[in-house]
Design a protein around this motif. Sequence first.
Motif, PDB file in Angstrom:
ATOM      1  N   GLU A 141      58.864  57.628  70.078  1.00 58.96           N
ATOM      2  CA  GLU A 141      59.215  58.541  71.113  1.00 58.96           C
ATOM      3  C   GLU A 141      59.549  59.646  70.897  1.00 58.96           C
ATOM      4  O   GLU A 141      58.999  60.775  71.826  1.00 58.96           O
ATOM      5  CB  GLU A 141      60.264  57.610  72.197  1.00 58.96           C
ATOM      6  CG  GLU A 141      60.118  57.807  73.604  1.00 58.96           C
ATOM      7  CD  GLU A 141      58.888  57.326  74.209  1.00 58.96           C
ATOM      8  OE1 GLU A 141      58.395  58.267  74.870  1.00 58.96           O
ATOM      9  OE2 GLU A 141      58.712  56.117  74.176  1.00 58.96           O
ATOM     10  N   LEU A 142      60.144  60.115  70.103  1.00 61.20           N
ATOM     11  CA  LEU A 142      60.758  61.530  69.819  1.00 61.20           C
ATOM     12  C   LEU A 142      59.518  62.284  69.591  1.00 61.20           C
ATOM     13  O   LEU A 142      59.379  63.357  69.684  1.00 61.20           O
ATOM     14  CB  LEU A 142      61.783  61.311  68.826  1.00 61.20           C
ATOM     15  CG  LEU A 142      63.313  60.952  69.020  1.00 61.20           C
ATOM     16  CD1 LEU A 142      64.089  60.744  67.917  1.00 61.20           C
ATOM     17  CD2 LEU A 142      63.994  62.066  69.971  1.00 61.20           C
ATOM     18  N   LEU A 143      58.585  61.719  68.506  1.00 53.46           N
ATOM     19  CA  LEU A 143      57.440  62.435  68.044  1.00 53.46           C
ATOM     20  C   LEU A 143      56.460  62.667  69.312  1.00 53.46           C
ATOM     21  O   LEU A 143      56.043  63.713  69.301  1.00 53.46           O
ATOM     22  CB  LEU A 143      56.848  61.403  66.895  1.00 53.46           C
ATOM     23  CG  LEU A 143      55.619  62.115  66.288  1.00 53.46           C
ATOM     24  CD1 LEU A 143      56.157  63.291  65.508  1.00 53.46           C
ATOM     25  CD2 LEU A 143      55.148  61.173  65.254  1.00 53.46           C
ATOM     26  N   ALA A 144      56.312  61.679  70.126  1.00 52.29           N
ATOM     27  CA  ALA A 144      55.454  62.045  71.195  1.00 52.29           C
ATOM     28  C   ALA A 144      56.077  62.887  72.217  1.00 52.29           C
ATOM     29  O   ALA A 144      55.297  64.116  72.402  1.00 52.29           O
ATOM     30  CB  ALA A 144      55.315  60.722  72.070  1.00 52.29           C
ATOM     31  N   VAL A 145      57.085  63.180  72.464  1.00 49.54           N
ATOM     32  CA  VAL A 145      57.621  64.042  73.494  1.00 49.54           C
ATOM     33  C   VAL A 145      57.613  65.346  72.784  1.00 49.54           C
ATOM     34  O   VAL A 145      57.317  66.420  73.526  1.00 49.54           O
ATOM     35  CB  VAL A 145      59.273  63.714  73.737  1.00 49.54           C
ATOM     36  CG1 VAL A 145      59.963  64.861  74.651  1.00 49.54           C
ATOM     37  CG2 VAL A 145      59.122  62.358  74.520  1.00 49.54           C
ATOM     38  N   TYR A 146      58.152  65.518  71.556  1.00 44.19           N
ATOM     39  CA  TYR A 146      58.027  66.866  70.491  1.00 44.19           C
ATOM     40  C   TYR A 146      56.640  67.265  70.780  1.00 44.19           C
ATOM     41  O   TYR A 146      56.266  68.502  70.821  1.00 44.19           O
ATOM     42  CB  TYR A 146      58.771  66.751  69.481  1.00 44.19           C
ATOM     43  CG  TYR A 146      58.677  67.749  68.485  1.00 44.19           C
ATOM     44  CD1 TYR A 146      59.137  69.213  68.724  1.00 44.19           C
ATOM     45  CD2 TYR A 146      57.536  67.975  67.706  1.00 44.19           C
ATOM     46  CE1 TYR A 146      58.708  70.075  67.825  1.00 44.19           C
ATOM     47  CE2 TYR A 146      57.355  68.951  66.496  1.00 44.19           C
ATOM     48  CZ  TYR A 146      58.159  70.031  66.872  1.00 44.19           C
ATOM     49  OH  TYR A 146      57.930  71.282  65.982  1.00 44.19           O
ATOM     50  N   THR A 204      49.465  63.956  54.028  1.00 44.29           N
ATOM     51  CA  THR A 204      50.056  63.568  55.148  1.00 44.29           C
ATOM     52  C   THR A 204      51.245  62.740  54.686  1.00 44.29           C
ATOM     53  O   THR A 204      51.477  62.474  53.733  1.00 44.29           O
ATOM     54  CB  THR A 204      49.092  62.824  56.098  1.00 44.29           C
ATOM     55  OG1 THR A 204      48.769  61.488  55.182  1.00 44.29           O
ATOM     56  CG2 THR A 204      47.965  63.601  56.423  1.00 44.29           C
ATOM     57  N   GLN A 205      52.184  62.311  55.719  1.00 42.71           N
ATOM     58  CA  GLN A 205      53.180  61.799  55.384  1.00 42.71           C
ATOM     59  C   GLN A 205      53.415  60.852  56.744  1.00 42.71           C
ATOM     60  O   GLN A 205      52.838  61.151  58.022  1.00 42.71           O
ATOM     61  CB  GLN A 205      54.618  62.614  55.457  1.00 42.71           C
ATOM     62  CG  GLN A 205      54.635  63.631  56.489  1.00 42.71           C
ATOM     63  CD  GLN A 205      55.716  64.428  56.343  1.00 42.71           C
ATOM     64  OE1 GLN A 205      56.935  64.183  55.906  1.00 42.71           O
ATOM     65  NE2 GLN A 205      55.694  65.635  56.760  1.00 42.71           N
ATOM     66  N   GLN A 206      54.240  59.629  56.485  1.00 40.18           N
ATOM     67  CA  GLN A 206      54.240  58.671  57.558  1.00 40.18           C
ATOM     68  C   GLN A 206      55.749  59.097  58.307  1.00 40.18           C
ATOM     69  O   GLN A 206      56.821  59.170  57.869  1.00 40.18           O
ATOM     70  CB  GLN A 206      54.564  57.115  57.071  1.00 40.18           C
ATOM     71  CG  GLN A 206      54.516  56.271  57.735  1.00 40.18           C
ATOM     72  CD  GLN A 206      53.231  56.016  58.516  1.00 40.18           C
ATOM     73  OE1 GLN A 206      52.237  55.884  57.754  1.00 40.18           O
ATOM     74  NE2 GLN A 206      53.261  55.106  59.666  1.00 40.18           N
ATOM     75  N   VAL A 207      55.688  59.055  59.766  1.00 37.25           N
ATOM     76  CA  VAL A 207      56.779  59.116  60.490  1.00 37.25           C
ATOM     77  C   VAL A 207      56.605  58.278  61.759  1.00 37.25           C
ATOM     78  O   VAL A 207      55.405  58.294  62.436  1.00 37.25           O
ATOM     79  CB  VAL A 207      56.846  60.776  61.059  1.00 37.25           C
ATOM     80  CG1 VAL A 207      57.809  60.777  62.036  1.00 37.25           C
ATOM     81  CG2 VAL A 207      56.833  61.619  60.131  1.00 37.25           C
ATOM     82  N   GLY A 208      57.567  57.300  61.713  1.00 30.82           N
ATOM     83  CA  GLY A 208      57.204  56.326  62.808  1.00 30.82           C
ATOM     84  C   GLY A 208      56.124  55.474  62.358  1.00 30.82           C
ATOM     85  O   GLY A 208      55.735  55.238  61.323  1.00 30.82           O
ATOM     86  N   THR A 209      55.235  55.275  63.439  1.00 29.83           N
ATOM     87  CA  THR A 209      54.003  54.609  63.012  1.00 29.83           C
ATOM     88  C   THR A 209      52.663  55.763  62.703  1.00 29.83           C
ATOM     89  O   THR A 209      51.571  55.200  63.002  1.00 29.83           O
ATOM     90  CB  THR A 209      53.641  53.926  64.275  1.00 29.83           C
ATOM     91  OG1 THR A 209      53.434  54.328  65.517  1.00 29.83           O
ATOM     92  CG2 THR A 209      54.632  52.462  64.297  1.00 29.83           C
TER      93      THR A 209
END
Length: 422
Positions: A141-146, A204-209
Motif C-alpha cells: 500500500e505504501l509503495l502504491a501510494v508513493y 532489481t530488489q524485492q519490496v513487498g510483493t
Amino acid sequence: MNDKLRASAAAAALALAATGLLPAAAAEAGPAACPTLKTSDGWYGGNKARIDALIADHCHDEDGRKPLAVFDWDNTVVKNDVGDATFYWLLRNDRIRPPRAGDWSTTSRHLTPEAATALGEACPTGVRTLPTATDTDCADELLAVYGSGTTTGGKTAFTGYDHRRMEPQYAWLAQLLHGWTTRQVESFAAAARAENLAAPQGATQQVGTSRVTGWVRYYEQQRDLIGALQRAGFDVRIVSASPEPVVDVWAKGVGVDPSHTLGIRNTTDHGRLTSHLKGCGTVRDGEDTMITYIDGKRCWINQEVLGVRGPAAERVQPAARRQVFAAGDSDTDITFLRDATGLRLVLNRNKNELMCRAYDNGDGRWIVNPMFIEPKKPKPTPYPCATTGYTATDGTLQPVRRADGSVVPDQRDTVFQPTPSF
C-alpha cells in the motif's frame, strides 16, 4: 575571463617580467588555463565544445561574483532516483514510523480520504515502526501510494495541489521521515547508497510483493563537468525534489558540500523531523504547498542561493543574478533551466514540456544530450507541444507557449544514440 581581460593580464605579466619582478617563464605562460572537460565519451555532437566554451567565457571571473551553475540530481547527475532508492530501503528495513493514532491524513494535507483509509486498513497501529520487511500488505500500500499516486485498489491518492509547485508523491517521502533526526535519515540514505552502488547495473530488489529498481550509478561525465566548473570558479549547486538529507549524502560523491544542496526540507520539533515542510516565497513553513518542484525550484534557488525573500522569490530575477548554467532531465526542472542565461543542458528522457522547449530552442542556448547510461530510444511520434505538452497549475494539459505567448509547434525527437551497426 574574456579575451580582452586575458590579453590585459598577459600584458601586465610581461611588464612585470621586464622589471625583473616576475620570472620570464611565468610571464609567457600568462593566466592559468581554464579547465576543460576530460571525458569525451557520451557527449553528443558539439555539446562538449559548447560547455568548454562557456567555462572559458566565465573562467576565473574577476568581477567579485562567482558564476552560478545549478544541477538537478536524480537522472541528471546520477542514473535512477536516490529518493526511490531510500524509500525502498526504508520499507525493506522497517524504518517508517506510523502516524499518531493511525491517522494517515496527518502525513500529507493532500492525501485523499480513500488513500488514508486504505493505508489505515493495510498497516498496523500501536507499533514503533511499521513491519514492512515482512508485512507485504502494508508495504504494497505504501509503495502504491508513493510510486503511482494511487491505492492498491486504484483510488486516487492525492488531490488539491498546485501542479507547478508540488508533487505530493515526492513530498510524501520526506513527510514519512517524521520522527527521525536528520542524522538518522542520513545514515539510512548512506546505507541505501552503498547497496545501490554495489548492485550490478540492471539489478532489481524485492519490496513487498513487487520487484523494483535496485541500482544507482553516478554519471562520470557529470562528475567531470561539476569538477571542471568548480575549478573554473563556479558556484555549483544541486536542487532536487528528493529529501534534502538524502541528497546531501549523495552529493558528496561529486564533491558538492551539503551547504550547496537544496532538496525537500522538513520542519523539526525538538530535533526530529515532522510531517510538515519548510516554505518558500509566499508559502509559510508548515503550509506544505511548495517543494523544490518546477516553479518551486526557482523559488528555492532565489531564496536560498540569491537571498531573495518573500513574494519576489517566486519571480524571475535579473539576468545578472541568475545561474549561467543549468542541467536537468525532466519537466520538474523546466523553470530553473529556463532561468539560466548561458547554457541549458537537457538529458533526453522523452519528457514532453522539457523536450518541447529544448528542441524549440528559441535563443540557441539549449543543448540536448542522450542519457549517459541506458539512453532512451527516439520517441516515435512528435512531442505534443501544440496541444498537451504543458501541465497547468490545476493539472490540465495545455499547449506549450513561449514567453511571448505563441504556441510551440510539435517537435520531433532528433537527439539520441544511434543504434549500433554490426
